[in-house]
Design a protein around this motif. Structure first.
Motif, PDB file in Angstrom:
ATOM      1  N   LYS A  15      34.104  76.756 -55.889  1.00 29.75           N
ATOM      2  CA  LYS A  15      33.107  76.738 -54.822  1.00 29.75           C
ATOM      3  C   LYS A  15      31.902  75.943 -55.287  1.00 29.75           C
ATOM      4  O   LYS A  15      31.767  75.624 -56.466  1.00 29.75           O
ATOM      5  N   ILE A  16      31.022  75.649 -54.354  1.00 27.00           N
ATOM      6  CA  ILE A  16      29.766  74.983 -54.668  1.00 27.00           C
ATOM      7  C   ILE A  16      28.667  76.034 -54.620  1.00 27.00           C
ATOM      8  O   ILE A  16      28.515  76.758 -53.632  1.00 27.00           O
ATOM      9  N   ALA A  17      27.927  76.128 -55.710  1.00 30.86           N
ATOM     10  CA  ALA A  17      26.811  77.067 -55.780  1.00 30.86           C
ATOM     11  C   ALA A  17      25.501  76.283 -55.697  1.00 30.86           C
ATOM     12  O   ALA A  17      25.404  75.163 -56.201  1.00 30.86           O
ATOM     13  N   ILE A  18      24.522  76.888 -55.067  1.00 28.38           N
ATOM     14  CA  ILE A  18      23.191  76.268 -55.009  1.00 28.38           C
ATOM     15  C   ILE A  18      22.423  76.748 -56.231  1.00 28.38           C
ATOM     16  O   ILE A  18      22.367  77.941 -56.510  1.00 28.38           O
ATOM     17  N   TRP A  19      21.867  75.774 -56.965  1.00 27.61           N
ATOM     18  CA  TRP A  19      21.123  76.108 -58.177  1.00 27.61           C
ATOM     19  C   TRP A  19      19.825  75.318 -58.173  1.00 27.61           C
ATOM     20  O   TRP A  19      19.850  74.092 -58.181  1.00 27.61           O
TER      21      TRP A  19
END
Length: 54
Positions: A15-19
């Motif tokens: 998945k793509i995580a927001i950081w």
């Protein structure tokens, strides 16, 4: 948008995580990620990096 490949280590879903100020590709099942603590500017860049990893 390009579909993310499975994790090369455990075969789990990615998945793509927001950081902070960007996006990082990570595995949902294990701690695998691309360039830990380095965020990509767009989701597309993060997906591309995940899919071409070696």
């Amino acid at each position: 948008m390009e579909k993310m490949k499975e994790c090369p280590f455990c075969g789990g879903e990615a998945k793509i995580a927001i950081w902070e100020h960007g996006y990082i590709p990570v595995c949902k099942e294990c701690p695998a990620m691309i360039k830990p603590l380095v965020a990509f500017r767009t989701e597309e860049e993060a997906i591309r990096a995940w899919n071409i990893r070696k």
